[in-house]
Design a protein around this motif. Structure first.
Motif, PDB file in Angstrom:
ATOM      1  N   LEU A 252       0.830  -1.200   0.000  1.00  0.00           N
ATOM      2  CA  LEU A 252       0.000   0.000   0.000  1.00  0.00           C
ATOM      3  C   LEU A 252       0.863   1.248   0.000  1.00  0.00           C
ATOM      4  O   LEU A 252       1.930   1.294   0.611  1.00  0.00           O
ATOM      5  CB  LEU A 252      -0.900   0.005   1.235  1.00  0.00           C
ATOM      6  CG  LEU A 252      -1.954  -1.096   1.294  1.00  0.00           C
ATOM      7  CD1 LEU A 252      -2.633  -1.068   2.659  1.00  0.00           C
ATOM      8  CD2 LEU A 252      -2.976  -0.932   0.194  1.00  0.00           C
ATOM      9  N   GLU A 253       0.382   2.276  -0.687  1.00  0.00           N
ATOM     10  CA  GLU A 253       1.099   3.544  -0.695  1.00  0.00           C
ATOM     11  C   GLU A 253       0.997   4.209   0.667  1.00  0.00           C
ATOM     12  O   GLU A 253      -0.007   4.060   1.372  1.00  0.00           O
ATOM     13  CB  GLU A 253       0.503   4.477  -1.755  1.00  0.00           C
ATOM     14  CG  GLU A 253       0.642   3.956  -3.175  1.00  0.00           C
ATOM     15  CD  GLU A 253       0.067   4.937  -4.180  1.00  0.00           C
ATOM     16  OE1 GLU A 253      -0.374   6.027  -3.745  1.00  0.00           O
ATOM     17  OE2 GLU A 253       0.068   4.624  -5.371  1.00  0.00           O
ATOM     18  N   PRO A 254       2.011   4.959   1.048  1.00  0.00           N
ATOM     19  CA  PRO A 254       1.924   5.677   2.325  1.00  0.00           C
ATOM     20  C   PRO A 254       0.835   6.745   2.265  1.00  0.00           C
ATOM     21  O   PRO A 254       0.476   7.219   1.187  1.00  0.00           O
ATOM     22  CB  PRO A 254       3.315   6.305   2.478  1.00  0.00           C
ATOM     23  CG  PRO A 254       3.839   6.395   1.074  1.00  0.00           C
ATOM     24  CD  PRO A 254       3.284   5.206   0.343  1.00  0.00           C
ATOM     25  N   GLU A 255       0.306   7.084   3.434  1.00  0.00           N
ATOM     26  CA  GLU A 255      -0.760   8.082   3.503  1.00  0.00           C
ATOM     27  C   GLU A 255      -0.266   9.418   2.965  1.00  0.00           C
ATOM     28  O   GLU A 255       0.828   9.876   3.284  1.00  0.00           O
ATOM     29  CB  GLU A 255      -1.220   8.242   4.948  1.00  0.00           C
ATOM     30  CG  GLU A 255      -2.377   9.195   5.105  1.00  0.00           C
ATOM     31  CD  GLU A 255      -2.828   9.279   6.541  1.00  0.00           C
ATOM     32  OE1 GLU A 255      -3.287  10.349   6.941  1.00  0.00           O
ATOM     33  OE2 GLU A 255      -2.708   8.270   7.250  1.00  0.00           O
ATOM     34  N   ARG A 256      -1.064  10.046   2.148  1.00  0.00           N
ATOM     35  CA  ARG A 256      -0.724  11.348   1.592  1.00  0.00           C
ATOM     36  C   ARG A 256      -2.006  12.077   1.240  1.00  0.00           C
ATOM     37  O   ARG A 256      -3.085  11.497   1.227  1.00  0.00           O
ATOM     38  CB  ARG A 256       0.138  11.185   0.333  1.00  0.00           C
ATOM     39  CG  ARG A 256      -0.558  10.378  -0.773  1.00  0.00           C
ATOM     40  CD  ARG A 256       0.293  10.269  -2.020  1.00  0.00           C
ATOM     41  NE  ARG A 256      -0.300   9.390  -2.996  1.00  0.00           N
ATOM     42  CZ  ARG A 256      -1.303   9.703  -3.812  1.00  0.00           C
ATOM     43  NH1 ARG A 256      -1.845  10.908  -3.737  1.00  0.00           N
ATOM     44  NH2 ARG A 256      -1.767   8.844  -4.693  1.00  0.00           N
ATOM     45  N   ALA A 257      -1.870  13.368   0.970  1.00  0.00           N
ATOM     46  CA  ALA A 257      -3.037  14.160   0.586  1.00  0.00           C
ATOM     47  C   ALA A 257      -3.506  13.745  -0.805  1.00  0.00           C
ATOM     48  O   ALA A 257      -2.716  13.296  -1.639  1.00  0.00           O
ATOM     49  CB  ALA A 257      -2.690  15.640   0.614  1.00  0.00           C
ATOM     50  N   LEU A 258      -4.795  13.893  -1.048  1.00  0.00           N
ATOM     51  CA  LEU A 258      -5.345  13.541  -2.347  1.00  0.00           C
ATOM     52  C   LEU A 258      -4.970  14.580  -3.394  1.00  0.00           C
ATOM     53  O   LEU A 258      -4.910  15.786  -3.120  1.00  0.00           O
ATOM     54  CB  LEU A 258      -6.863  13.440  -2.270  1.00  0.00           C
ATOM     55  CG  LEU A 258      -7.448  12.339  -1.379  1.00  0.00           C
ATOM     56  CD1 LEU A 258      -8.962  12.400  -1.425  1.00  0.00           C
ATOM     57  CD2 LEU A 258      -6.962  10.970  -1.789  1.00  0.00           C
ATOM     58  N   SER A 259      -4.760  14.089  -4.614  1.00  0.00           N
ATOM     59  CA  SER A 259      -4.575  15.009  -5.725  1.00  0.00           C
ATOM     60  C   SER A 259      -5.919  15.639  -6.073  1.00  0.00           C
ATOM     61  O   SER A 259      -6.965  15.230  -5.562  1.00  0.00           O
ATOM     62  CB  SER A 259      -4.010  14.265  -6.929  1.00  0.00           C
ATOM     63  OG  SER A 259      -4.978  13.349  -7.430  1.00  0.00           O
ATOM     64  N   TRP A 266     -13.259  11.262  -4.900  1.00  0.00           N
ATOM     65  CA  TRP A 266     -13.674  10.990  -3.519  1.00  0.00           C
ATOM     66  C   TRP A 266     -14.976  11.705  -3.192  1.00  0.00           C
ATOM     67  O   TRP A 266     -15.881  11.140  -2.583  1.00  0.00           O
ATOM     68  CB  TRP A 266     -12.554  11.458  -2.588  1.00  0.00           C
ATOM     69  CG  TRP A 266     -12.881  11.411  -1.130  1.00  0.00           C
ATOM     70  CD1 TRP A 266     -12.886  10.317  -0.322  1.00  0.00           C
ATOM     71  CD2 TRP A 266     -13.236  12.520  -0.295  1.00  0.00           C
ATOM     72  NE1 TRP A 266     -13.225  10.675   0.972  1.00  0.00           N
ATOM     73  CE2 TRP A 266     -13.442  12.019   1.012  1.00  0.00           C
ATOM     74  CE3 TRP A 266     -13.388  13.887  -0.517  1.00  0.00           C
ATOM     75  CZ2 TRP A 266     -13.801  12.840   2.070  1.00  0.00           C
ATOM     76  CZ3 TRP A 266     -13.741  14.705   0.536  1.00  0.00           C
ATOM     77  CH2 TRP A 266     -13.945  14.180   1.817  1.00  0.00           C
ATOM     78  N   GLU A 267     -15.092  12.952  -3.634  1.00  0.00           N
ATOM     79  CA  GLU A 267     -16.317  13.711  -3.370  1.00  0.00           C
ATOM     80  C   GLU A 267     -17.498  13.098  -4.105  1.00  0.00           C
ATOM     81  O   GLU A 267     -18.593  12.983  -3.546  1.00  0.00           O
ATOM     82  CB  GLU A 267     -16.132  15.166  -3.783  1.00  0.00           C
ATOM     83  CG  GLU A 267     -17.326  16.030  -3.435  1.00  0.00           C
ATOM     84  CD  GLU A 267     -17.025  17.513  -3.566  1.00  0.00           C
ATOM     85  OE1 GLU A 267     -17.977  18.301  -3.520  1.00  0.00           O
ATOM     86  OE2 GLU A 267     -15.851  17.875  -3.712  1.00  0.00           O
ATOM     87  N   PRO A 316      -9.419  14.885   3.684  1.00  0.00           N
ATOM     88  CA  PRO A 316      -9.242  13.513   3.209  1.00  0.00           C
ATOM     89  C   PRO A 316      -7.816  13.224   2.761  1.00  0.00           C
ATOM     90  O   PRO A 316      -7.106  14.108   2.279  1.00  0.00           O
ATOM     91  CB  PRO A 316     -10.215  13.432   2.024  1.00  0.00           C
ATOM     92  CG  PRO A 316     -10.313  14.832   1.531  1.00  0.00           C
ATOM     93  CD  PRO A 316     -10.219  15.696   2.764  1.00  0.00           C
ATOM     94  N   SER A 317      -7.406  11.982   2.931  1.00  0.00           N
ATOM     95  CA  SER A 317      -6.127  11.505   2.420  1.00  0.00           C
ATOM     96  C   SER A 317      -6.371  10.172   1.746  1.00  0.00           C
ATOM     97  O   SER A 317      -7.499   9.693   1.668  1.00  0.00           O
ATOM     98  CB  SER A 317      -5.114  11.359   3.560  1.00  0.00           C
ATOM     99  OG  SER A 317      -5.523  10.322   4.432  1.00  0.00           O
ATOM    100  N   THR A 318      -5.316   9.536   1.264  1.00  0.00           N
ATOM    101  CA  THR A 318      -5.502   8.297   0.508  1.00  0.00           C
ATOM    102  C   THR A 318      -5.921   7.130   1.376  1.00  0.00           C
ATOM    103  O   THR A 318      -6.423   6.145   0.882  1.00  0.00           O
ATOM    104  CB  THR A 318      -4.204   7.918  -0.215  1.00  0.00           C
ATOM    105  OG1 THR A 318      -3.154   7.843   0.763  1.00  0.00           O
ATOM    106  CG2 THR A 318      -3.860   8.955  -1.257  1.00  0.00           C
ATOM    107  N   ASP A 319      -5.714   7.204   2.672  1.00  0.00           N
ATOM    108  CA  ASP A 319      -5.998   6.043   3.513  1.00  0.00           C
ATOM    109  C   ASP A 319      -7.007   6.342   4.604  1.00  0.00           C
ATOM    110  O   ASP A 319      -8.186   6.123   4.475  1.00  0.00           O
ATOM    111  CB  ASP A 319      -4.699   5.518   4.151  1.00  0.00           C
ATOM    112  CG  ASP A 319      -3.767   4.950   3.098  1.00  0.00           C
ATOM    113  OD1 ASP A 319      -4.271   4.357   2.150  1.00  0.00           O
ATOM    114  OD2 ASP A 319      -2.548   5.120   3.239  1.00  0.00           O
TER     115      ASP A 319
END
Length: 749
Positions: A252-259, A266-267, A316-319
């Protein structure tokens, strides 16, 4: 994070109790493989490199309630008059064994079918029969639940048949017993619960929520299905079903802000989730006439909206933060499922089995979610649309549109939730829920962000607006007089707590904009747009202060009557004032927070908010509503409206007096000419609103309400005094500047 060799780390009670029908709708397709040979076959199909120990194991309880089994049994087998069945089917009709009034119940891990028996044994030909024996009583058939049709259906294997007299005592009648043994067993063996449609729905649904798993991996998941012994408990027919799913091989990718693109997706997803819940609530509310169940659906929706508001308050973030929204969606479905099952039991034919598809699909999400992020569960837009089609056919896609407009079906569901069913609300569909309090002042408040030096003029006008919303809410909901003063204080204090009685503010670029919070609350009463989407017109919540005030009063009286009073909060330590505190806790946190104000387990935030409300409420209760000015930099004190009066009311609720006021007498006399002057203080849409304004402003006997008719409507003018000249009217006007009077000649009126 769950590794490839670990058992799932989370095993909440909700997981074991709400998974219920997962297998019933989709996973039973592999029941026939639930034996030791299936393991070898499944491993072989995966190739030499497959390591079974790397899979994650899921255990799912299957639960099917007995009312559903009984209904399906009647639908398939008891098709004769008044739910009967002739099990002999004698062509001559000389002999009959008719079963009726079937009942399904558990007994020692088996299923018992009990039915009335009306037997006649004879010989001869059609129309020429000789009766040898007649008998009436009861029959019992005990069966063992089993999987059929390669695991795509559920049935029962008859084990024992016995006879009883009408009193329920076992009897021995060899002739009837022999007929029953040969015929009833065969009938019972035919009973089958076909689960193919549900299986197909789940098979189509799983790829949408496990997008990173290949087709082979999905098929492997089904091939590892295991089912234990079916058991008839006192409540449900149950079995433990297990299956295995491979974790993703990619880290899994590390937690980061959404592009920006990820944020948009996501919305869209949470909006689709919310729209799906709305679709579900409206669809099943229309399917039942039981107000109790309709109310329960509405409460789940509103409570879920509060939790959605809280989930969306985190960046929101990726995780992690995406999981907050996913958890919200799954929890909402767990709350809906038992209500939907109760509604489904009242539906004809196979409708309840169709409902299992929806519940099973969401239970499948919950089961997979318990395995943690290594499984790669993704509640995608396509998966949500597929669920919508399960609920409402091909129309599901169109009904997932996320709209800010008022939804008439939701609005009606909200209105129907009140016990006073004799009140008609059709007049509200013009979206003006209550009559406007006043005219001249109303327009000004709708474009006014007050400065500190304007508070003495601004706050009393807001108080008049709040009073009108209060009066109309009380009248429309028929609130008991014992709680009316408390409700008035509740509305005043809530407006203070939420907005300091402001609806507008000035933005950095010097534009007038509605007051808005970071969580989507807007206006005077800070109505949350996400929570109340569909129940109110969001554009009017933003740009119409009276509409916003009316909505807030309506929500508060709903919470006061349906939650605080009904749940007996005034019977707790603290007495009647608890009702106000409880209503505000609910207003702020949702229906589940009705007792937050007195709970030792309340969050720090909740305790802080409720304490602040209580401090303000005590000020309002002491008659110091203008203390609201302190949060706007002012130092006013005292009541916002000097006197509210105590007019007596007739049965229609209108004020009555035995004598005319001086102004009324002058108007009716010859002293007044068309050239005489008066002060017009307001224009109202109802007589009651006009009279209420006169009382609230303590205008006394010099104020008169006059009706003015137009082609389509009637309006009610409040005029004050009679003056021979404009100069006299101007002098009188200076004493009423707070009400912005308009000097007019009677000829114009």
């Amino acid at each position: 994070m769950t590794t490839a060799t670990e058992r799932p780390p989370r095993r909440s009670p909700r997981y074991w109790t709400r998974i219920a029908l997962l297998v019933a709708a989709g996973l039973l397709s592999e029941w026939a493989r639930a034996n030791a040979d299936a393991t070898t076959a499944a491993d072989a199909s995966l190739g030499e490199d497959h390591e079974p120990s790397s899979s994650l194991r899921v255990a799912v309880p299957l639960q099917i309630d007995y009312p559903l089994l009984e209904r399906l049994l009647v639908t398939q087998l008891f098709t004769g008059p008044e739910q009967s069945r002739d099990v002999l089917e004698d062509p001559s009709s000389c002999s009959q064994v008719v079963l009726s009034e079937p009942n399904v119940s558990p007994s020692d891990s088996k299923i018992d079918l009990l039915a009335d028996v009306n037997a006649r044994i004879g010989f001869g030909s059609t129309g020429n029969c000789a009766t040898m024996l007649t008998w009436k009583g009861r029959i019992g058939i005990s069966g063992i639940p089993e999987a059929r049709s390669d695991g795509t259906a559920l049935g029962f294997s008859p084990e024992r048949v016995w006879l009883m007299n009408p009193a329920g005592q076992t009897v021995n009648n060899p002739q009837i017993q022999a007929l029953a043994e040969s015929s009833v067993r065969g009938i019972f063996e035919r009973f089958t619960v076909d689960l193919k449609p549900q299986i197909q729905s789940i098979e189509e649904f799983l790829p949408d929520v496990l997008p990173d798993h290949s087709k082979d991996q999905i098929e492997t998941l089904l091939s590892t299905l295991r089912v234990g012994e079916l058991r008839a408990t006192e409540q449900v027919l149950s079995a433990e079903i297990t299956f295995e799913v491979d974790p993703l091989s990619t880290a899994l990718e590390p937690e980061r802000a959404l592009s920006e693109d990820e944020l948009a997706a996501w919305e869209e997803r949470w909006q689709l989730m919310d729209s799906l819940l709305v679709l579900t609530v409206k669809h099943y509310a229309a399917a039942t006439q039981l107000q109790e169940l309709r109310d329960a659906l509405l409460e789940v929706l509103i409570e879920s909206r509060y939790r959605l508001r809280d989930a969306l308050s985190v960046e929101p973030s990726t995780d992690e933060e995406q999981d907050l929204v996913r958890d919200w969606f799954l929890q909402s479905w767990q709350s809906l499922a038992p209500i939907l099952q109760r509604i489904g039991l009242d539906q004809p034919g196979q409708e309840h089995l169709l409902l299992i598809s929806v519940i099973a699909a969401t239970d499948a999400l919950e089961a997979l979610d318990q395995l943690g992020p290594s499984v790669g569960l993704d509640i995608s837009a396509s998966g949500l649309r597929r669920l919508a089609r399960m609920i409402n056919g091909s129309a599901g896609d169109d009904l997932l549109n996320y709209s800010d407009a008022l939804d008439p079906e939701l609005r009606q569901l909200f209105e129907d939730s009140f016990e006073s069913t004799d009140i008609s609300f059709d007049w509200r569909w013009d979206l003006s829920f209550f009559p406007k309090a006043f005219a001249a002042s109303d327009d000004r408040l709708n474009s006014w962000a007050p400065k500190r030096q304007e508070l003495a003029e601004y706050l009393p006008l807001v108080a008049v607006l709040l009073e009108e919303s209060i009066d109309n809410a009380i009248a429309s909901r028929k609130l008991d007089s014992a709680y009316q003063e408390l409700f008035r204080r509740l509305v005043y204090t809530t407006a203070w707590q939420e907005s300091c009685w402001r609806h507008y503010t000035v933005s950095k670029d010097q534009k007038l904009v509605p007051l808005r919070s970071g969580t989507g609350d807007v206006g005077l009463m800070q109505i949350n747009e996400r929570v109340w989407r569909g129940f109110y017109d969001q554009q009017r919540l933003r740009w119409d202060i009276a509409y916003n005030s009316d909505a807030g009063a309506e929500v508060l009286i709903d919470y006061l009557m349906k939650y605080a009073i009904r749940k007996g909060e005034h019977k707790q330590n603290g007495g009647v004032s608890n009702l106000a505190r409880s209503s505000y806790s609910t207003y702020n946190g949702g229906p589940s927070k009705v007792a937050r104000y007195r709970s030792s387990k309340a969050s720090t935030y909740g305790k802080k908010v409720d304490t602040a409300f209580w401090t303000k409420y005590q000020q309002v209760a002491a008659g110091n509503e203008l203390a609201v000015s302190t949060c706007l930099g002012g130092d006013l004190s005292g009541p916002a409206i000097v006197s509210r009066g105590k007019s007596s009311r007739n049965k229609q609720g209108t004020s009555q007096s035995s004598t005319h006021s001086p102004t009324q007498s002058l108007i009716q006399s010859s002293v007044v000419t068309p050239q005489s002057f008066t002060l017009q203080l307001g224009v109202f849409s109802t007589l009651e609103a006009a009279r209420s304004f006169v009382t609230q402003q303590s205008l006394g006997e010099d104020a008169v309400v006059r009706q003015r008719r137009t082609v389509d409507t009637s309006q009610y003018l409040v005029v004050y005094g009679v003056y021979k000249t404009r100069e006299e009217a101007e002098t009188a006007r200076k004493n009423l500047t707070r009400l912005q009077p308009w000097i007019r000649q009677f000829s114009d009126i």
